[in-house]
Design an enzyme around this catalytic site. Structure first.
Site, PDB file in Angstrom:
ATOM      1  N   HIS A  55       0.837  -1.194   0.000  1.00  0.00           N
ATOM      2  CA  HIS A  55       0.000   0.000   0.000  1.00  0.00           C
ATOM      3  C   HIS A  55       0.875   1.248   0.000  1.00  0.00           C
ATOM      4  O   HIS A  55       1.883   1.331   0.704  1.00  0.00           O
ATOM      5  CB  HIS A  55      -0.903   0.023   1.240  1.00  0.00           C
ATOM      6  CG  HIS A  55      -2.096  -0.866   1.115  1.00  0.00           C
ATOM      7  ND1 HIS A  55      -3.279  -0.634   1.776  1.00  0.00           N
ATOM      8  CD2 HIS A  55      -2.301  -1.999   0.379  1.00  0.00           C
ATOM      9  CE1 HIS A  55      -4.157  -1.569   1.468  1.00  0.00           C
ATOM     10  NE2 HIS A  55      -3.575  -2.411   0.637  1.00  0.00           N
ATOM     11  N   LYS A  72       1.951   0.045  15.184  1.00  0.00           N
ATOM     12  CA  LYS A  72       3.348  -0.036  15.592  1.00  0.00           C
ATOM     13  C   LYS A  72       3.701  -1.263  16.428  1.00  0.00           C
ATOM     14  O   LYS A  72       4.886  -1.568  16.598  1.00  0.00           O
ATOM     15  CB  LYS A  72       3.727   1.223  16.380  1.00  0.00           C
ATOM     16  CG  LYS A  72       3.846   2.447  15.519  1.00  0.00           C
ATOM     17  CD  LYS A  72       5.117   2.410  14.687  1.00  0.00           C
ATOM     18  CE  LYS A  72       5.013   3.273  13.452  1.00  0.00           C
ATOM     19  NZ  LYS A  72       4.698   2.571  12.238  1.00  0.00           N
ATOM     20  N   TYR A 117      -8.898   5.784   8.072  1.00  0.00           N
ATOM     21  CA  TYR A 117      -8.946   6.230   9.463  1.00  0.00           C
ATOM     22  C   TYR A 117      -9.968   7.352   9.535  1.00  0.00           C
ATOM     23  O   TYR A 117      -9.775   8.404   8.916  1.00  0.00           O
ATOM     24  CB  TYR A 117      -7.588   6.746   9.914  1.00  0.00           C
ATOM     25  CG  TYR A 117      -6.551   5.687  10.202  1.00  0.00           C
ATOM     26  CD1 TYR A 117      -6.233   5.348  11.510  1.00  0.00           C
ATOM     27  CD2 TYR A 117      -5.865   5.051   9.167  1.00  0.00           C
ATOM     28  CE1 TYR A 117      -5.266   4.390  11.791  1.00  0.00           C
ATOM     29  CE2 TYR A 117      -4.896   4.094   9.438  1.00  0.00           C
ATOM     30  CZ  TYR A 117      -4.607   3.770  10.752  1.00  0.00           C
ATOM     31  OH  TYR A 117      -3.653   2.818  11.021  1.00  0.00           O
ATOM     32  N   TYR A 171       4.510   6.546  10.111  1.00  0.00           N
ATOM     33  CA  TYR A 171       3.643   5.401   9.829  1.00  0.00           C
ATOM     34  C   TYR A 171       4.373   4.356   8.989  1.00  0.00           C
ATOM     35  O   TYR A 171       4.324   3.149   9.283  1.00  0.00           O
ATOM     36  CB  TYR A 171       2.381   5.868   9.105  1.00  0.00           C
ATOM     37  CG  TYR A 171       1.251   4.851   9.102  1.00  0.00           C
ATOM     38  CD1 TYR A 171       0.154   4.997   9.936  1.00  0.00           C
ATOM     39  CD2 TYR A 171       1.276   3.741   8.267  1.00  0.00           C
ATOM     40  CE1 TYR A 171      -0.874   4.088   9.951  1.00  0.00           C
ATOM     41  CE2 TYR A 171       0.260   2.809   8.268  1.00  0.00           C
ATOM     42  CZ  TYR A 171      -0.819   2.988   9.102  1.00  0.00           C
ATOM     43  OH  TYR A 171      -1.843   2.062   9.109  1.00  0.00           O
ATOM     44  N   PRO A 175      -3.148   0.414  19.116  1.00  0.00           N
ATOM     45  CA  PRO A 175      -2.948  -0.057  17.748  1.00  0.00           C
ATOM     46  C   PRO A 175      -3.156   1.000  16.668  1.00  0.00           C
ATOM     47  O   PRO A 175      -2.943   0.711  15.499  1.00  0.00           O
ATOM     48  CB  PRO A 175      -3.996  -1.171  17.619  1.00  0.00           C
ATOM     49  CG  PRO A 175      -5.079  -0.782  18.577  1.00  0.00           C
ATOM     50  CD  PRO A 175      -4.373  -0.137  19.728  1.00  0.00           C
TER      51      PRO A 175
END
Length: 399
Positions: A80, A306, A209, A392, A302
């Site tokens: 991704h 990570k 998100y 990220y 979460p």
């Protein structure tokens, strides 16, 4: 060489915990000719079936490839470029590759575990599952050991040069660091995640998100036919009070079903659970001949993806340190391990806290406006978007 005599197993490294951190460490050590024995309180089937993380950052993928563990990941994993951030009537894509040159991969922890088990089985790795009464001894000497009762009820002892705790939040390793030297930092968040696995193709190309007045929601995936989705719920939520229909209705509302023609496709729910949200860091990550890695030393919520990646980074630092210590009698990397690892631990702890507090509602109107302001900045500022993408997609191991 690992040997057994008089009921005692003798090896170089005793590893407590046969999850991804423990098996990856045994693999990296084995590649360098360092012997280990792994002990695990759960069954092999239980460890393999735990539904956990699904996002691998670039550094994790690079390490798995260098260790010869990424053949199936390369074939079946889904690379991704970024994520979608959204709030009501707004959805923005952050392209990590454009921003940082790094990507992430969707490849579940269960799949990583399968690959590790296959590799260690092929190498003849000694793993003792379903052990009980695990205890650590003589950690401040050059001859530490681990005792346990094996699956047949026999008392056993592993005599080693080094002990590594990869046994998570509730294993004995964390508590083996004496109170006089141990420091802890802890944050319990006032909300949890209700997570589901569903046998339905993802309704999105990349993770969503979503901030919403009703609470956070997330659309993730495990494969082209399995979706993973989450809802923010109050702490103490009983999963039995959430029917499948109620879950899908809440997801549709919070993820913006019908917004700009986007639709959420529901499907059969195969697993649901409630996950509390917590940040925890324990220092030091080394005491005498005991080294801690993964959840034995730290836990993150979460939201920032990570947990597994941080455990892999710990192991990526620890393996060469132990190889130098045991094969070259060079303690420099081992002596620096805790300090080096903790730099990344605190960076990831901060990022996970930041993502969590930006996206989860508290019911405070002032907090709501701050969150929306932050989301607008992250999605409209090159600097803001790059900062999120850099963290990220993952900083280099040992940055």
């Amino acid at each position: 060489m690992t040997s057994e005599g008089d009921g005692v197993l003798r090896t170089q490294v005793a590893i407590i915990g046969a999850g991804p951190a423990g098996l990856l460490l045994s693999h990296l050590l084995g590649n360098a000719g360092v012997e280990s024995v792994v002990v695990e309180s759960r069954s092999q089937e239980y460890v393999a079936g735990r539904i956990r993380a699904g996002i691998l950052e670039q550094s994790t993928v690079d390490l798995l490839r260098s260790a010869g563990l990424a053949d199936r990941l390369s074939r079946e994993g889904d690379q991704h470029r970024g994520i979608h951030l959204q709030w009501p009537h707004e959805r923005h894509h952050l392209d990590f590759v454009d921003l940082t040159g790094r990507s992430v991969w969707v490849y579940g922890q269960t799949e990583v575990q399968k690959d590790l088990v296959a590799a260690r089985t092929a190498a003849g790795q000694q793993v003792h599952y379903e052990v009980a009464d695990t205890a650590l001894h003589d950690l401040e000497t050059d001859h530490p050991s681990v005792t346990f009762t094996d699956a047949e009820g026999r008392p056993r002892r592993v005599a080693a040069d080094v002990v590594v705790g990869c046994d998570g939040s509730f294993g004995p390793s964390r508590a083996a660091v004496p109170d006089a030297v141990r420091r802890t930092w802890d944050r319990t968040y006032p909300y949890s995640w209700l997570g589901i696995l569903a046998d339905v193709a993802p309704s999105t190309d990349e993770l969503i998100y979503a901030w919403h007045p009703d609470g956070f929601a997330m659309h993730s995936m495990r494969s082209s036919s399995v979706s993973r989705l989450y809802l923010q719920v109050p702490n103490g939520t009983d999963v039995a009070t959430w029917s499948d229909d109620r879950i899908w209705d809440a997801l549709a509302t919070r993820l913006g079903h019908g917004q700009d023609g986007w639709e959420l496709t529901p499907g059969p729910v195969t697993e649901k659970s409630v996950l509390p949200m917590r940040s925890y860091v324990q220092t030091p990550m080394r005491h005498g001949r005991l080294f801690l890695a993964g959840d034995a030393a730290h836990t993150v919520p979460p939201t920032g993806a990570k947990g597994l990646n941080l455990a892999v980074a710990d192991v990526g630092l620890l393996a060469p340190a132990l190889i130098d210590l045991l094969r070259k009698d060079d303690p420099r990397l081992a002596d620096a391990y805790s300090e080096t690892a903790l730099r990344r631990v605190w960076r990831c702890t901060h990022f996970s806290w930041w993502m969590t507090t930006m996206l989860h509602t508290s019911g405070d109107p002032f907090d709501e406006q701050l969150q929306l302001s932050q989301l607008r900045w992250v999605t409209s500022s090159q600097a803001g978007a790059t900062g999120l993408a850099e963290n990220y997609a993952g900083l280099p191991i040992g940055f």
